[in-house]
Design a protein around this motif. Structure first.
Motif, PDB file in Angstrom:
ATOM      1  N   THR A   5       0.816  -1.219   0.000  1.00 51.28           N
ATOM      2  CA  THR A   5       0.000   0.000   0.000  1.00 51.28           C
ATOM      3  C   THR A   5       0.850   1.270   0.000  1.00 51.28           C
ATOM      4  OG1 THR A   5      -0.136  -0.007   2.407  1.00 51.28           O
ATOM      5  CG2 THR A   5      -1.898  -1.140   1.206  1.00 51.28           C
ATOM      6  N   MET A   6       2.160   1.106  -0.026  1.00 50.58           N
ATOM      7  CA  MET A   6       3.092   2.235   0.032  1.00 50.58           C
ATOM      8  C   MET A   6       3.438   2.691  -1.390  1.00 50.58           C
ATOM      9  SD  MET A   6       6.896   1.863   1.638  1.00 50.58           S
ATOM     10  CE  MET A   6       7.265   2.996   2.930  1.00 50.58           C
ATOM     11  N   ASP A   7       3.452   4.000  -1.621  1.00 50.76           N
ATOM     12  CA  ASP A   7       3.890   4.522  -2.906  1.00 50.76           C
ATOM     13  C   ASP A   7       5.415   4.526  -2.931  1.00 50.76           C
ATOM     14  OD1 ASP A   7       1.338   5.014  -3.925  1.00 50.76           O
ATOM     15  OD2 ASP A   7       1.233   6.991  -2.978  1.00 50.76           O
ATOM     16  N   PRO A   8       6.018   3.910  -3.954  1.00 49.79           N
ATOM     17  CA  PRO A   8       7.483   3.886  -4.010  1.00 49.79           C
ATOM     18  C   PRO A   8       8.059   5.266  -4.312  1.00 49.79           C
ATOM     19  CG  PRO A   8       6.549   2.878  -5.973  1.00 49.79           C
ATOM     20  CD  PRO A   8       5.404   3.201  -5.064  1.00 49.79           C
ATOM     21  N   LEU A   9       9.218   5.552  -3.735  1.00 51.97           N
ATOM     22  CA  LEU A   9       9.907   6.811  -4.030  1.00 51.97           C
ATOM     23  C   LEU A   9      10.593   6.694  -5.383  1.00 51.97           C
ATOM     24  CD1 LEU A   9      11.682   8.006  -0.756  1.00 51.97           C
ATOM     25  CD2 LEU A   9       9.833   9.113  -1.969  1.00 51.97           C
ATOM     26  N   GLN A  10      10.534   7.762  -6.172  1.00 47.76           N
ATOM     27  CA  GLN A  10      11.191   7.799  -7.478  1.00 47.76           C
ATOM     28  C   GLN A  10      12.680   8.061  -7.263  1.00 47.76           C
ATOM     29  OE1 GLN A  10       9.517   7.360 -10.488  1.00 47.76           O
ATOM     30  NE2 GLN A  10       7.760   6.861  -9.204  1.00 47.76           N
ATOM     31  N   VAL A  11      13.532   7.231  -7.872  1.00 44.67           N
ATOM     32  CA  VAL A  11      14.980   7.387  -7.778  1.00 44.67           C
ATOM     33  C   VAL A  11      15.603   7.158  -9.154  1.00 44.67           C
ATOM     34  CG1 VAL A  11      15.104   6.661  -5.353  1.00 44.67           C
ATOM     35  CG2 VAL A  11      15.359   4.957  -7.162  1.00 44.67           C
ATOM     36  N   THR A  12      16.866   7.528  -9.267  1.00 44.04           N
ATOM     37  CA  THR A  12      17.642   7.215 -10.465  1.00 44.04           C
ATOM     38  C   THR A  12      18.814   6.340 -10.021  1.00 44.04           C
ATOM     39  OG1 THR A  12      19.012   9.191 -10.210  1.00 44.04           O
ATOM     40  CG2 THR A  12      17.027   9.398 -11.575  1.00 44.04           C
ATOM     41  N   ALA A  13      19.558   5.827 -10.979  1.00 46.85           N
ATOM     42  CA  ALA A  13      20.675   4.932 -10.675  1.00 46.85           C
ATOM     43  C   ALA A  13      21.753   5.603  -9.835  1.00 46.85           C
ATOM     44  CB  ALA A  13      21.275   4.396 -11.969  1.00 46.85           C
ATOM     45  N   ASP A  14      21.848   6.937  -9.896  1.00 41.47           N
ATOM     46  CA  ASP A  14      22.887   7.626  -9.131  1.00 41.47           C
ATOM     47  C   ASP A  14      22.378   8.281  -7.842  1.00 41.47           C
ATOM     48  OD1 ASP A  14      21.443   9.565 -10.439  1.00 41.47           O
ATOM     49  OD2 ASP A  14      23.184  10.771 -11.001  1.00 41.47           O
ATOM     50  N   THR A  15      21.164   7.944  -7.406  1.00 42.66           N
ATOM     51  CA  THR A  15      20.621   8.478  -6.154  1.00 42.66           C
ATOM     52  C   THR A  15      21.404   7.914  -4.969  1.00 42.66           C
ATOM     53  OG1 THR A  15      18.402   8.661  -7.093  1.00 42.66           O
ATOM     54  CG2 THR A  15      18.553   8.647  -4.692  1.00 42.66           C
ATOM     55  N   THR A  16      21.751   8.786  -4.029  1.00 42.92           N
ATOM     56  CA  THR A  16      22.454   8.366  -2.812  1.00 42.92           C
ATOM     57  C   THR A  16      21.428   7.940  -1.766  1.00 42.92           C
ATOM     58  OG1 THR A  16      24.217   9.933  -3.269  1.00 42.92           O
ATOM     59  CG2 THR A  16      24.068   9.093  -1.019  1.00 42.92           C
ATOM     60  N   ILE A  17      21.652   6.764  -1.161  1.00 41.62           N
ATOM     61  CA  ILE A  17      20.763   6.250  -0.115  1.00 41.62           C
ATOM     62  C   ILE A  17      21.589   6.052   1.144  1.00 41.62           C
ATOM     63  CG2 ILE A  17      19.298   4.333   0.595  1.00 41.62           C
ATOM     64  CD1 ILE A  17      18.572   3.960  -2.343  1.00 41.62           C
ATOM     65  N   THR A  18      21.123   6.671   2.244  1.00 41.23           N
ATOM     66  CA  THR A  18      21.824   6.590   3.521  1.00 41.23           C
ATOM     67  C   THR A  18      20.872   6.067   4.589  1.00 41.23           C
ATOM     68  OG1 THR A  18      23.092   8.549   2.875  1.00 41.23           O
ATOM     69  CG2 THR A  18      23.197   7.906   5.186  1.00 41.23           C
ATOM     70  N   PHE A  19      21.327   5.077   5.363  1.00 37.53           N
ATOM     71  CA  PHE A  19      20.543   4.538   6.469  1.00 37.53           C
ATOM     72  C   PHE A  19      20.953   5.237   7.760  1.00 37.53           C
ATOM     73  CE2 PHE A  19      20.883   0.696   3.642  1.00 37.53           C
ATOM     74  CZ  PHE A  19      19.591   0.801   3.150  1.00 37.53           C
ATOM     75  N   ASN A  20      19.979   5.836   8.448  1.00 39.62           N
ATOM     76  CA  ASN A  20      20.223   6.511   9.724  1.00 39.62           C
ATOM     77  C   ASN A  20      19.444   5.787  10.817  1.00 39.62           C
ATOM     78  OD1 ASN A  20      21.759   8.693   8.537  1.00 39.62           O
ATOM     79  ND2 ASN A  20      19.820   9.411   7.699  1.00 39.62           N
ATOM     80  N   PHE A  21      20.140   4.891  11.514  1.00 37.52           N
ATOM     81  CA  PHE A  21      19.519   4.141  12.602  1.00 37.52           C
ATOM     82  C   PHE A  21      19.535   4.965  13.882  1.00 37.52           C
ATOM     83  CE2 PHE A  21      20.910   0.782   9.742  1.00 37.52           C
ATOM     84  CZ  PHE A  21      19.854  -0.118   9.788  1.00 37.52           C
ATOM     85  N   GLU A  22      18.482   4.858  14.677  1.00 38.02           N
ATOM     86  CA  GLU A  22      18.416   5.501  15.991  1.00 38.02           C
ATOM     87  C   GLU A  22      19.583   5.014  16.854  1.00 38.02           C
ATOM     88  OE1 GLU A  22      14.946   6.207  19.343  1.00 38.02           O
ATOM     89  OE2 GLU A  22      14.846   4.432  18.075  1.00 38.02           O
ATOM     90  N   GLU A  23      19.909   3.742  16.724  1.00 36.44           N
ATOM     91  CA  GLU A  23      21.091   3.142  17.359  1.00 36.44           C
ATOM     92  C   GLU A  23      21.764   2.284  16.288  1.00 36.44           C
ATOM     93  OE1 GLU A  23      21.996  -0.453  20.471  1.00 36.44           O
ATOM     94  OE2 GLU A  23      20.285   0.819  20.913  1.00 36.44           O
ATOM     95  N   LEU A  65      11.144   1.332  -3.877  1.00 37.15           N
ATOM     96  CA  LEU A  65      11.689   2.396  -4.712  1.00 37.15           C
ATOM     97  C   LEU A  65      11.303   2.124  -6.154  1.00 37.15           C
ATOM     98  CD1 LEU A  65      15.326   2.502  -3.262  1.00 37.15           C
ATOM     99  CD2 LEU A  65      13.435   4.048  -2.685  1.00 37.15           C
ATOM    100  N   ASP A  66      11.168   3.191  -6.932  1.00 39.78           N
ATOM    101  CA  ASP A  66      10.905   3.058  -8.367  1.00 39.78           C
ATOM    102  C   ASP A  66      12.093   3.677  -9.087  1.00 39.78           C
ATOM    103  OD1 ASP A  66       9.790   2.587 -10.809  1.00 39.78           O
ATOM    104  OD2 ASP A  66       8.249   4.137 -10.650  1.00 39.78           O
ATOM    105  N   ILE A  67      12.903   2.840  -9.755  1.00 39.48           N
ATOM    106  CA  ILE A  67      14.108   3.308 -10.432  1.00 39.48           C
ATOM    107  C   ILE A  67      13.746   3.723 -11.855  1.00 39.48           C
ATOM    108  CG2 ILE A  67      16.477   2.724 -11.101  1.00 39.48           C
ATOM    109  CD1 ILE A  67      16.273   0.383  -9.045  1.00 39.48           C
ATOM    110  N   GLU A  68      14.067   4.985 -12.191  1.00 37.35           N
ATOM    111  CA  GLU A  68      13.780   5.503 -13.540  1.00 37.35           C
ATOM    112  C   GLU A  68      14.887   5.149 -14.495  1.00 37.35           C
ATOM    113  OE1 GLU A  68      13.260   9.695 -12.845  1.00 37.35           O
ATOM    114  OE2 GLU A  68      11.278   9.381 -12.030  1.00 37.35           O
TER     115      GLU A  68
END
Length: 168
Positions: free
Chosen positions: A97-115, A165-168
């Motif tokens: 039910t979630m709309d995927p975020l639009q990204v490209t092959a060069d999009t930077t993805i960073t994980f920020n964990f609370e811990e 994610l939706d990769i363009e």
């Protein structure tokens, strides 16, 4: 004899109900006027041990994934442990039910964990609940929608987070 069995069944019923009551969450409060009142300090949902939150930076946008299956425990002051194990549907169903975020092959993805976890793995799933790949980062080399799961591990337990994610 009949009276004795009726009283026995009533006693068993009262004991069963008393044994099923949840008194861990309830505390007694003494008001200034001397009357006693019961209140709950914390909701049952807030009292459960939970893994740290994960926020994902996807290019300029922020994404909060859906928490899936997890196992988590915490040590209490008296050296006992409280733990919980939660099972969920597979990541493709979690994000359906979630709309995927639009990204490209060069999009930077960073994980920020609370811990910060000891380690984590990223799995890419197809819509038929098959794991297609597993690595330490999100692979944006293809096109179309991908379903991602981050499996994180801490000394207190592990957790699964899902997003798409939706990769363009």
């Amino acid at each position: 004899m009949m009276k004795l069995s009726v009283y026995t069944f009533m006693l068993i019923g009262v004991l069963a109900l008393a044994g099923c009551s949840d008194t861990d969450e309830i505390s007694e409060v003494n008001n200034d006027n001397g009357s006693d009142q019961t209140s709950t300090d914390v909701s049952p949902e807030e009292a459960r041990p939970k893994p740290p939150e994960l926020h994902i930076q996807v290019g300029e946008e922020s994404l909060i994934p859906i928490l899936g299956t997890y196992s988590w425990s915490v040590e209490n002051e008296d050296s006992t442990f409280d733990g919980i194990e939660v099972d969920s549907v597979a990541p493709p169903e979690l994000v359906s039910t979630m709309d995927p975020l639009q990204v490209t092959a060069d999009t930077t993805i960073t994980f920020n964990f609370e811990e910060e976890p000891d380690r984590y793995t990223v799995r890419i799933w197809d819509e038929d609940t098959n794991v297609l790949s597993e690595s330490d980062m999100v692979d944006l080399s293809g096109e179309g929608e991908i379903i991602c799961e981050v499996l994180a591990h801490w000394p207190q337990g592990n957790a699964s987070y899902a997003f798409s994610l939706d990769i363009e």
